[in-house]
Write a protein that holds these residues in place. Structure first.
Motif: not given
Length: 179
Positions: A50, A68-71, A73, A79-81, A92, A94
């Motif tokens: 972020k 959007t973000y996963q996992g 920070e 991960t940023s998508i 993405k 990662e």
């Protein structure tokens, strides 16, 4: 005479396409900047997906970009998508490796407009207590189409991507030197 001219043109085009097919597709694009701040102060801005998005140039390049973000920070698995109907397409990034205050390695996977992968590395080197060198690099293997576009001179990938890296690095420098 016309048939011979057409035949010569077809042979030249075929030879050019063979050349494009056999030239190495590997590429490395790298830029760096000196930042008047310690590696410890800079590292959060490269380790957090972020925070990294705050200084990377892609949002300025493409106002349609949705992130959007996963996992977690930050750290391995962060991960940023992105998705865009504009310049950036879809993909993405990662984090696959993190060395505290030194390096963040990211696997970037593009799914639109083309499928391909790259490895991006943020590397910090301590110059002294309050100065660091931040290096941003990306490496990968160009597809046939990518090699064709670069060989024809339609896009100078090092200049195009490198200029974007320079913009992002200058923005990062401004952000962390104010802290």
């Amino acid at each position: 005479m016309l048939k011979k001219s057409i035949l010569v043109i077809l042979i030249l085009i075929s030879l050019f396409l063979i050349y494009v097919a056999i030239i190495p597709g590997d590429y490395l694009i790298k830029r760096e900047i000196e930042i008047n701040q310690s590696t410890e102060k800079i590292f959060p801005y490269i380790a957090s997906v972020k925070l990294a998005d705050e200084w990377m140039p892609w949002k300025e390049q493409d106002p349609n970009l949705k992130m959007t973000y996963q996992g977690p920070e930050r750290g391995v698995g962060a991960t940023s998508i992105w998705e865009s109907s504009g310049n950036m397409g879809q993909g993405k990034a990662e984090v696959v490796e993190e060395i505290l205050n030194e390096k963040v390695k990211t696997k970037i996977t593009y799914t639109k407009p083309m499928n391909f992968e790259q490895i991006s590395i943020f590397k910090l080197t301590k110059k002294n207590e309050n100065q660091s060198i931040m290096e941003w690099s990306v490496e990968g293997k160009n597809t046939f189409l990518g090699r064709l576009i670069c060989t024809l001179g339609i896009i100078n990938m090092d200049k195009y991507v490198g200029n974007e890296f320079e913009k992002g690095l200058k923005k990062l420098k401004g952000m962390v030197e104010k802290k």
